[in-house]
Scaffold this motif. Structure first.
Motif, PDB file in Angstrom:
ATOM      1  N   ALA A  27      34.975  13.578  61.980  1.00 44.32           N
ATOM      2  CA  ALA A  27      33.719  13.346  63.203  1.00 44.32           C
ATOM      3  C   ALA A  27      33.254  11.734  62.888  1.00 44.32           C
ATOM      4  O   ALA A  27      32.729  11.220  63.658  1.00 44.32           O
ATOM      5  CB  ALA A  27      32.508  14.140  62.973  1.00 44.32           C
ATOM      6  N   LYS A  28      33.991  11.109  61.699  1.00 44.41           N
ATOM      7  CA  LYS A  28      33.524   9.782  61.280  1.00 44.41           C
ATOM      8  C   LYS A  28      34.421   8.940  62.061  1.00 44.41           C
ATOM      9  O   LYS A  28      34.236   7.619  62.371  1.00 44.41           O
ATOM     10  CB  LYS A  28      33.795   9.674  59.963  1.00 44.41           C
ATOM     11  CG  LYS A  28      32.704  10.342  59.180  1.00 44.41           C
ATOM     12  CD  LYS A  28      32.858   9.941  57.564  1.00 44.41           C
ATOM     13  CE  LYS A  28      31.826  10.507  56.798  1.00 44.41           C
ATOM     14  NZ  LYS A  28      32.079  10.284  55.343  1.00 44.41           N
ATOM     15  N   ASP A  29      35.478   9.531  62.791  1.00 42.25           N
ATOM     16  CA  ASP A  29      36.469   8.825  63.627  1.00 42.25           C
ATOM     17  C   ASP A  29      35.845   8.751  64.947  1.00 42.25           C
ATOM     18  O   ASP A  29      35.741   9.821  65.606  1.00 42.25           O
ATOM     19  CB  ASP A  29      37.903   9.238  63.746  1.00 42.25           C
ATOM     20  CG  ASP A  29      39.033   8.689  64.418  1.00 42.25           C
ATOM     21  OD1 ASP A  29      38.523   8.084  65.546  1.00 42.25           O
ATOM     22  OD2 ASP A  29      39.991   8.449  63.967  1.00 42.25           O
ATOM     23  N   VAL A  30      35.348   7.529  65.611  1.00 40.92           N
ATOM     24  CA  VAL A  30      34.844   7.387  66.703  1.00 40.92           C
ATOM     25  C   VAL A  30      35.648   7.894  67.992  1.00 40.92           C
ATOM     26  O   VAL A  30      35.203   8.452  69.013  1.00 40.92           O
ATOM     27  CB  VAL A  30      34.404   6.058  67.084  1.00 40.92           C
ATOM     28  CG1 VAL A  30      33.118   5.959  66.067  1.00 40.92           C
ATOM     29  CG2 VAL A  30      35.307   5.096  67.048  1.00 40.92           C
ATOM     30  N   TYR A  31      36.919   7.673  67.842  1.00 40.02           N
ATOM     31  CA  TYR A  31      37.858   8.141  68.695  1.00 40.02           C
ATOM     32  C   TYR A  31      37.983   9.660  69.056  1.00 40.02           C
ATOM     33  O   TYR A  31      38.114  10.317  69.970  1.00 40.02           O
ATOM     34  CB  TYR A  31      39.201   7.581  68.724  1.00 40.02           C
ATOM     35  CG  TYR A  31      39.432   5.935  69.139  1.00 40.02           C
ATOM     36  CD1 TYR A  31      39.585   5.808  70.428  1.00 40.02           C
ATOM     37  CD2 TYR A  31      39.200   4.966  68.153  1.00 40.02           C
ATOM     38  CE1 TYR A  31      39.675   4.472  70.553  1.00 40.02           C
ATOM     39  CE2 TYR A  31      39.229   3.716  68.640  1.00 40.02           C
ATOM     40  CZ  TYR A  31      39.452   3.344  69.726  1.00 40.02           C
ATOM     41  OH  TYR A  31      39.518   1.991  70.225  1.00 40.02           O
ATOM     42  N   LEU A  32      38.080  10.342  67.930  1.00 45.33           N
ATOM     43  CA  LEU A  32      38.046  11.685  67.742  1.00 45.33           C
ATOM     44  C   LEU A  32      36.858  12.356  68.295  1.00 45.33           C
ATOM     45  O   LEU A  32      36.954  13.342  69.085  1.00 45.33           O
ATOM     46  CB  LEU A  32      38.325  12.079  66.278  1.00 45.33           C
ATOM     47  CG  LEU A  32      39.718  12.237  65.869  1.00 45.33           C
ATOM     48  CD1 LEU A  32      39.874  12.644  64.475  1.00 45.33           C
ATOM     49  CD2 LEU A  32      40.909  13.167  66.664  1.00 45.33           C
ATOM     50  N   ARG A  33      35.711  11.886  67.921  1.00 47.52           N
ATOM     51  CA  ARG A  33      34.594  12.284  68.386  1.00 47.52           C
ATOM     52  C   ARG A  33      34.441  12.094  69.915  1.00 47.52           C
ATOM     53  O   ARG A  33      33.982  13.135  70.525  1.00 47.52           O
ATOM     54  CB  ARG A  33      33.326  11.628  67.726  1.00 47.52           C
ATOM     55  CG  ARG A  33      31.860  12.085  68.381  1.00 47.52           C
ATOM     56  CD  ARG A  33      31.254  13.020  67.306  1.00 47.52           C
ATOM     57  NE  ARG A  33      30.926  12.626  66.137  1.00 47.52           N
ATOM     58  CZ  ARG A  33      29.731  11.889  65.634  1.00 47.52           C
ATOM     59  NH1 ARG A  33      28.864  11.653  66.677  1.00 47.52           N
ATOM     60  NH2 ARG A  33      29.648  11.521  64.506  1.00 47.52           N
ATOM     61  N   THR A  34      34.676  10.858  70.236  1.00 48.62           N
ATOM     62  CA  THR A  34      34.603  10.735  71.822  1.00 48.62           C
ATOM     63  C   THR A  34      35.452  11.679  72.568  1.00 48.62           C
ATOM     64  O   THR A  34      35.143  12.141  73.683  1.00 48.62           O
ATOM     65  CB  THR A  34      34.719   9.250  72.144  1.00 48.62           C
ATOM     66  OG1 THR A  34      33.921   8.457  71.539  1.00 48.62           O
ATOM     67  CG2 THR A  34      34.834   8.934  73.789  1.00 48.62           C
ATOM     68  N   ASP A  51      45.928  10.258  80.756  1.00 44.22           N
ATOM     69  CA  ASP A  51      44.619  10.346  81.471  1.00 44.22           C
ATOM     70  C   ASP A  51      43.483  10.190  80.168  1.00 44.22           C
ATOM     71  O   ASP A  51      42.351   9.670  80.528  1.00 44.22           O
ATOM     72  CB  ASP A  51      44.358  11.349  82.423  1.00 44.22           C
ATOM     73  CG  ASP A  51      45.188  11.148  83.687  1.00 44.22           C
ATOM     74  OD1 ASP A  51      45.370   9.995  84.020  1.00 44.22           O
ATOM     75  OD2 ASP A  51      45.524  12.172  84.411  1.00 44.22           O
ATOM     76  N   LEU A  52      43.470  11.158  79.458  1.00 45.20           N
ATOM     77  CA  LEU A  52      42.519  11.254  78.188  1.00 45.20           C
ATOM     78  C   LEU A  52      42.535   9.865  77.615  1.00 45.20           C
ATOM     79  O   LEU A  52      41.359   9.365  77.109  1.00 45.20           O
ATOM     80  CB  LEU A  52      43.114  12.217  77.490  1.00 45.20           C
ATOM     81  CG  LEU A  52      42.885  13.590  77.747  1.00 45.20           C
ATOM     82  CD1 LEU A  52      43.464  14.655  76.736  1.00 45.20           C
ATOM     83  CD2 LEU A  52      41.536  14.131  78.128  1.00 45.20           C
ATOM     84  N   GLY A  53      43.261   8.967  77.695  1.00 42.05           N
ATOM     85  CA  GLY A  53      43.484   7.760  76.807  1.00 42.05           C
ATOM     86  C   GLY A  53      42.872   6.792  77.688  1.00 42.05           C
ATOM     87  O   GLY A  53      42.237   5.807  77.027  1.00 42.05           O
ATOM     88  N   LEU A  54      42.662   6.887  78.998  1.00 42.69           N
ATOM     89  CA  LEU A  54      42.293   6.012  79.997  1.00 42.69           C
ATOM     90  C   LEU A  54      40.662   6.054  79.510  1.00 42.69           C
ATOM     91  O   LEU A  54      39.887   5.015  79.903  1.00 42.69           O
ATOM     92  CB  LEU A  54      42.392   6.326  81.350  1.00 42.69           C
ATOM     93  CG  LEU A  54      43.824   5.823  81.970  1.00 42.69           C
ATOM     94  CD1 LEU A  54      44.202   6.237  83.150  1.00 42.69           C
ATOM     95  CD2 LEU A  54      44.203   4.482  81.543  1.00 42.69           C
ATOM     96  N   ALA A  55      40.045   7.160  79.156  1.00 41.31           N
ATOM     97  CA  ALA A  55      38.731   7.425  78.865  1.00 41.31           C
ATOM     98  C   ALA A  55      38.252   6.899  77.433  1.00 41.31           C
ATOM     99  O   ALA A  55      37.140   7.071  77.112  1.00 41.31           O
ATOM    100  CB  ALA A  55      38.217   8.650  79.245  1.00 41.31           C
ATOM    101  N   LEU A  56      39.288   6.401  76.834  1.00 47.20           N
ATOM    102  CA  LEU A  56      39.033   5.986  75.385  1.00 47.20           C
ATOM    103  C   LEU A  56      39.597   4.625  75.352  1.00 47.20           C
ATOM    104  O   LEU A  56      40.802   4.423  74.845  1.00 47.20           O
ATOM    105  CB  LEU A  56      39.965   6.992  74.235  1.00 47.20           C
ATOM    106  CG  LEU A  56      39.622   8.368  74.295  1.00 47.20           C
ATOM    107  CD1 LEU A  56      40.329   9.329  73.145  1.00 47.20           C
ATOM    108  CD2 LEU A  56      38.118   8.464  73.663  1.00 47.20           C
ATOM    109  N   CYS A  57      38.807   3.531  75.466  1.00 43.46           N
ATOM    110  CA  CYS A  57      38.957   2.306  75.426  1.00 43.46           C
ATOM    111  C   CYS A  57      38.220   1.434  74.265  1.00 43.46           C
ATOM    112  O   CYS A  57      37.283   1.849  73.833  1.00 43.46           O
ATOM    113  CB  CYS A  57      38.909   1.535  76.631  1.00 43.46           C
ATOM    114  SG  CYS A  57      39.560   2.263  78.037  1.00 43.46           S
ATOM    115  N   ASP A  58      39.166   0.399  73.856  1.00 45.72           N
ATOM    116  CA  ASP A  58      38.444  -0.420  72.760  1.00 45.72           C
ATOM    117  C   ASP A  58      37.525  -1.511  73.594  1.00 45.72           C
ATOM    118  O   ASP A  58      37.484  -1.435  74.655  1.00 45.72           O
ATOM    119  CB  ASP A  58      39.490  -1.302  71.963  1.00 45.72           C
ATOM    120  CG  ASP A  58      40.450  -2.001  72.656  1.00 45.72           C
ATOM    121  OD1 ASP A  58      40.142  -2.491  74.065  1.00 45.72           O
ATOM    122  OD2 ASP A  58      41.467  -2.444  72.370  1.00 45.72           O
TER     123      ASP A  58
END
Length: 312
Positions: A21-28, A64-71
């Motif tokens: 859960a400390k990984d913000v990408y995994l949590r999101t 598609d999931l990656g498009l919702a995980l942006c830097d």
């Protein structure tokens, strides 16, 4: 109030105790999966295919999931990185993943009903009801007290309106403007997508190419509106026939334009690609033309795994 209108899900504080859960990408990513999972069974149309989703399921793609995980710069996460993250959730026993190439990825949230639906057993639900039950209800045992209704409705229908699987995941079969109604016969045999009248259509490969192009457009313009897929697929089909070119060549030229500092904002659709085709082809062959990336060599067969994997 706006959150209640759009629906919401429970998110337990214990999630912070998980090592991942400390990984913000995994949590999101986990939160996005929970938000997009079906609240109840329904039939979805995705990439021209029908999916019968059960509670706790969603159909999407890693891209598609990656498009919702942006830097911070709006750069989306690669599909390979998303697939590695999904593997983490699988190992944790949180989800199961079933991928069908060119069709989509079916994700099932394991124990979803225990996680999201047994609201009456939760302490928060009971405490929310207590103030509304303080008054005696003698003589009205079979009737819900008027003061109880708002609390009861919010607690039991927390995800109402939330799980229609928006554009980055499944489309509700009753909401798709590109798919013909059930009572309309298929106008074009082999069409994966078509307009309601059937005058604009494309096969599965046309649709795949159109979806790939739009992902490239979103990198240049993150706020770009999702296109009408039947129109984009139709433009690609007509381009293939008029120019006698393959999907692979179309995508290579679009990729070159998308990487060129001038053309990337001037060629953002199949129609514009067709309009500027001759110019783009000529400039592609100019030595020293400045682009961010070079177009790969054209393989003999475009739709093999090796030839196409770079575009999907």
């Amino acid at each position: 109030m706006e959150n209640q209108k759009n629906g919401y899900i429970p998110l337990y504080r214990s999630v912070k105790k998980q090592p991942w859960a400390k990984d913000v990408y995994l949590r999101t990513l986990w939160e996005n999966i929970l938000l997009d999972a079906a609240r109840q069974p329904f039939v979805a149309n995705f990439k021209g295919h029908t999916w019968r989703l059960e509670t706790g399921q969603l159909v999407t793609t890693s891209a598609d999931l990656g498009l919702a995980l942006c830097d911070r710069n709006g750069e989306p996460t690669s599909r390979h990185a998303v697939e590695r993250m999904l593997t983490v959730f699988e190992k944790e026993g949180m989800i199961s993943v079933h991928a069908e190439r060119r069709k989509g990825t079916l994700i099932t949230v394991l124990n979803y009903s225990e996680y999201a639906e047994k609201i009456p057993d939760l302490p928060a639900h009971n405490s929310a009801h207590k103030p509304e039950h303080n008054e005696a209800s003698a003589g009205a045992a079979s009737e819900v007290h008027p003061a109880h209704k708002p609390e009861h409705k919010a607690a039991h229908h927390e995800q109402e309106g939330n799980n229609n699987n928006k554009k980055t995941t499944s489309e509700n079969s009753n909401e798709s403007s590109d798919k013909p109604p059930k009572n309309l016969p298929v106008v074009r045999p082999g069409a994966a997508v078509q307009s309601p009248k059937g005058d604009k259509w494309g096969n599965a490969d046309d649709l795949t190419a159109a979806e790939w192009m739009f992902k490239k457009v979103q990198i240049i313009s993150p706020t770009a509106q999702e296109p009408t897929w039947s129109s984009w697929s139709n433009d690609i089909r007509l381009m293939r026939n008029a120019l006698a070119v393959s999907h692979q060549e179309i995508c290579e030229v679009f990729k070159w334009a998308n990487a060129d500092h001038f053309w990337q904002t001037n060629v953002m659709s199949p129609a514009k690609l067709r309009e500027k085709w001759d110019t783009l082809k000529a400039q592609m062959n100019q030595p020293g033309r400045s682009t961010r990336t070079a177009a790969p060599a054209k393989p003999e067969v475009w739709n093999t795994r090796e030839a196409w994997q770079e575009f999907i």
